[in-house]
Design a protein around this motif. Structure first.
Motif, mmCIF file in Angstrom:
data_model
loop_
_atom_site.group_PDB
_atom_site.id
_atom_site.type_symbol
_atom_site.label_atom_id
_atom_site.label_comp_id
_atom_site.label_asym_id
_atom_site.label_seq_id
_atom_site.Cartn_x
_atom_site.Cartn_y
_atom_site.Cartn_z
ATOM 1 N N VAL A 16 50.806 -27.748 13.715
ATOM 2 C CA VAL A 16 50.242 -28.222 15.067
ATOM 3 C C VAL A 16 50.103 -27.190 15.996
ATOM 4 C CG1 VAL A 16 51.426 -30.651 14.716
ATOM 5 C CG2 VAL A 16 52.468 -28.801 15.902
ATOM 6 N N PRO A 17 48.978 -27.172 16.993
ATOM 7 C CA PRO A 17 48.860 -26.296 17.781
ATOM 8 C C PRO A 17 50.073 -26.012 18.755
ATOM 9 C CG PRO A 17 46.853 -27.748 17.753
ATOM 10 C CD PRO A 17 48.037 -28.284 16.668
ATOM 11 N N GLY A 18 50.560 -24.759 19.084
ATOM 12 C CA GLY A 18 51.524 -24.626 19.964
ATOM 13 C C GLY A 18 52.668 -24.484 19.132
ATOM 14 N N ALA A 19 52.775 -25.006 18.000
ATOM 15 C CA ALA A 19 54.228 -24.732 17.185
ATOM 16 C C ALA A 19 54.724 -23.349 17.127
ATOM 17 C CB ALA A 19 54.226 -25.505 15.937
ATOM 18 N N ASP A 20 53.872 -22.337 17.093
ATOM 19 C CA ASP A 20 54.254 -20.967 17.184
ATOM 20 C C ASP A 20 54.139 -20.250 18.152
ATOM 21 O OD1 ASP A 20 54.601 -20.966 14.223
ATOM 22 O OD2 ASP A 20 52.460 -20.750 13.812
ATOM 23 N N GLY A 21 54.027 -20.849 19.322
ATOM 24 C CA GLY A 21 54.143 -20.308 20.567
ATOM 25 C C GLY A 21 55.454 -19.926 21.190
ATOM 26 N N GLY B 81 58.732 -19.784 23.212
ATOM 27 C CA GLY B 81 59.717 -20.937 23.916
ATOM 28 C C GLY B 81 59.737 -22.032 22.611
ATOM 29 N N VAL B 82 59.075 -21.978 21.715
ATOM 30 C CA VAL B 82 59.309 -22.801 20.499
ATOM 31 C C VAL B 82 60.436 -22.069 19.475
ATOM 32 C CG1 VAL B 82 58.297 -24.444 18.837
ATOM 33 C CG2 VAL B 82 57.265 -24.093 21.105
ATOM 34 N N HIS B 83 61.344 -22.636 19.121
ATOM 35 C CA HIS B 83 62.388 -22.087 18.292
ATOM 36 C C HIS B 83 62.479 -22.652 16.711
ATOM 37 C CE1 HIS B 83 63.647 -20.011 21.668
ATOM 38 N NE2 HIS B 83 63.684 -21.053 22.496
ATOM 39 N N SER B 84 62.906 -21.939 15.764
ATOM 40 C CA SER B 84 63.401 -22.365 14.503
ATOM 41 C C SER B 84 64.898 -22.077 14.811
ATOM 42 C CB SER B 84 62.872 -21.622 13.429
ATOM 43 O OG SER B 84 61.504 -22.031 13.496
ATOM 44 N N PHE B 85 65.702 -22.529 13.857
ATOM 45 C CA PHE B 85 67.269 -22.355 13.519
ATOM 46 C C PHE B 85 67.426 -21.961 12.441
ATOM 47 C CE2 PHE B 85 71.857 -22.827 13.889
ATOM 48 C CZ PHE B 85 72.110 -22.209 15.032
ATOM 49 N N TRP B 86 67.166 -20.786 11.830
ATOM 50 C CA TRP B 86 67.655 -20.467 10.282
ATOM 51 C C TRP B 86 68.286 -19.084 10.228
ATOM 52 C CZ3 TRP B 86 68.341 -23.554 6.524
ATOM 53 C CH2 TRP B 86 68.401 -23.023 5.091
ATOM 54 N N THR B 87 67.837 -18.012 10.767
ATOM 55 C CA THR B 87 68.403 -16.914 10.877
ATOM 56 C C THR B 87 69.131 -16.571 12.033
ATOM 57 O OG1 THR B 87 66.297 -15.877 12.135
ATOM 58 C CG2 THR B 87 66.202 -16.235 9.743
ATOM 59 N N LEU B 88 69.807 -15.627 12.127
ATOM 60 C CA LEU B 88 70.828 -15.227 13.051
ATOM 61 C C LEU B 88 69.943 -14.642 14.552
ATOM 62 C CD1 LEU B 88 73.553 -14.320 14.522
ATOM 63 C CD2 LEU B 88 73.471 -11.949 13.242
ATOM 64 N N ASP B 89 68.760 -13.968 14.220
ATOM 65 C CA ASP B 89 67.898 -13.891 15.345
ATOM 66 C C ASP B 89 67.334 -15.126 15.815
ATOM 67 O OD1 ASP B 89 68.228 -10.853 15.452
ATOM 68 O OD2 ASP B 89 66.423 -10.789 14.332
ATOM 69 N N GLN B 90 67.159 -16.181 14.983
ATOM 70 C CA GLN B 90 66.579 -17.323 15.963
ATOM 71 C C GLN B 90 67.799 -18.106 16.491
ATOM 72 O OE1 GLN B 90 65.013 -19.360 12.027
ATOM 73 N NE2 GLN B 90 63.193 -17.835 12.256
#
Length: 441
Positions: A115-120, A122-131
């Motif tokens: 969806v538009p904006g999902a990669d912007g 302030g939008v996070h994933s939680f899978w890696t240590l950096d994330q």
């Protein structure tokens, strides 16, 4: 000449393969590890998120440990191509690594909703240590966190978000939460529990756009009102990291297709963990089980075979277990098999639910939900897993369970399930004590 093993991926599967090679080999080999990240445990990231552990406790193998194991590391490097004819792996810094055999254990990456904006920002994933670091930096007490996705990944970090003093809203495109883990009855019970603990749930919610709203984020939906959030976490699935194998000749379906010894169609190339499409214990069909127990077992099996043993794998059992605000939720095996015979009971007054699925007199799947401090839940999770894992014929005790679905212990003991489980080890031999193993464990 010493065998040259190449391990591509420093997660659970890769590290267990290294350990097993050292335990099982008869002649000292060389082991090279290529990993985009320093080896760490993804399973402890929720505890890092809520500050239960320091970041240093996330890592599974320091430089000293790798040196003690005799491993040559290429950390912070990615494999970019595999020449299976020349037995050479190319890395993203231009280096190459020659091998006699290799293990593909490159894991998965988080996938965000399209969806538009999902990669912007302030939008996070939680899978890696950096994330995880990114999420930690943004959540404050009183923050409104909107988590997009109500599956297993989302539920592993739910407690941590609440522990930080944040307000949580969960949105899910499916008609109910945990759609790939529990049935409708189980989902309804868990949703009621969440709401009683202050969590807002919006199911059947199709996200259409994420946009900036001053220093916050506004989420728009196909129907229903907007949501404004301080933090947005996308927990909308994962995809295995196999694009780099294009042109290698390694057969890939949903994952690398492996046989009972976790070999691919290229005899000296193995795959494990999220990368491998291996045998499902219940159905016997090829499946990808992106869970910690499967990655660990795959690593052990692949490592033993790379060390010169011949160890077959019985197949992996799908296991999903989460604890949500002190409510345990678990499912095992073919819990959603529409052809299996179900036996179930719901005890609303105890927030407890059991669903047992049978093929003949063998339990092939199960769902269990109950309060963490309820002795029924504490005992039954392990026993249900054991019954599904062994496929022990229950005979007349199937009828006992039909009348008493909460009396798991009687059937478990009567079927002598423990006797079946005790000698059942992944490598078919007794486990080594730390002092007997050539690696620190």
């Amino acid at each position: 000449m010493a065998a040259r093993h190449l391990i591509i991926g420093g997660g659970t599967a890769g590290m267990n393969a290294i350990r097993t090679i050292r335990e099982e080999e008869t002649e000292r080999s060389t082991i090279t590890l290529v990993s985009a990240e320093k080896p760490y445990s993804r399973m402890v990231l929720p505890y890092y998120l809520d500050r239960s552990i320091a970041e240093s406790h996330v890592f599974t193998a320091t430089a000293k440990v790798l040196a003690d194991w005799g491993v040559t590391p290429h950390l912070g490097k990615r494999a970019t191509a595999l020449d299976t004819k020349a037995n050479v792996c190319a890395l993203d810094d231009g280096a190459t690594v020659e091998y006699d055999d290799c293990l593909i254990a490159t894991g998965s990456s988080a996938v965000r909703a399209p969806v538009p904006g999902a990669d912007g920002p302030g939008v996070h994933s939680f899978w890696t240590l950096d994330q995880a670091r990114g999420v930690i930096a943004q959540i404050q007490p009183g923050s409104h966190v909107v988590m997009v996705g109500a599956g297993f990944i989302a539920f592993t970090i739910l407690n941590s978000i609440l522990a930080l003093g944040a307000k949580l809203t969960i949105v899910e495109v499916a008609p109910r939460i945990l759609p790939r883990m529990v049935d409708d009855t189980g989902a309804e019970l868990v949703e009621s529990w969440l709401k009683a603990h202050g969590v807002t749930v919006r199911a059947n919610a199709k996200l259409t756009k994420i946009e900036d709203a001053k220093d916050r984020k506004r989420l728009k939906f196909a129907s229903g009102g907007d949501l404004t959030a301080d933090v947005v976490i996308m927990a909308t699935g994962i995809r295995n990291n196999l694009e780099w194998l294009k042109g290698s000749g390694v057969v890939i379906d949903r994952g690398v297709v492996v046989d009972g010894h976790l070999r691919s169609n290229v005899t000296n190339v193995y795959a494990a963990g999220d990368s491998a499409q291996g045998k499902d214990l219940i159905s016997g069909q090829g499946a990808i089980h992106a869970i910690e127990p499967t990655a660990q077992e795959h690593g052990r099996i692949a490592g033993a075979n790379m060390a010169g043993k011949s160890v077959a794998y019985r197949g992996s059992l799908i296991i999903n277990i989460v604890e949500v605000c002190h409510l345990d939720v678990a499912s095992f095996g073919a819990w959603d098999d529409g052809k299996a015979e179900p036996i179930s009971e719901l005890k609303k007054d105890r927030n407890a639910y059991r669903k047992l699925l049978f093929t003949g007199d063998r339990m092939t799947g199960a769902i269990i939900i109950g309060r963490s401090n309820d002795i029924w839940t504490t005992n039954d999770v392990g026993m249900l897993k054991g019954l599904v894992q062994t496929g022990t014929p229950l005979g007349r005790f199937k009828e006992h369970l039909r009348k008493n679905p909460f009396d798991i212990k009687t059937a478990f003991i009567a079927a002598k399930t423990t006797r079946t489980l005790l000698p059942e080890t992944v490598l078919g031999r007794p486990s080594m004590a730390p002092g007997d193993s050539p690696v620190a464990v």
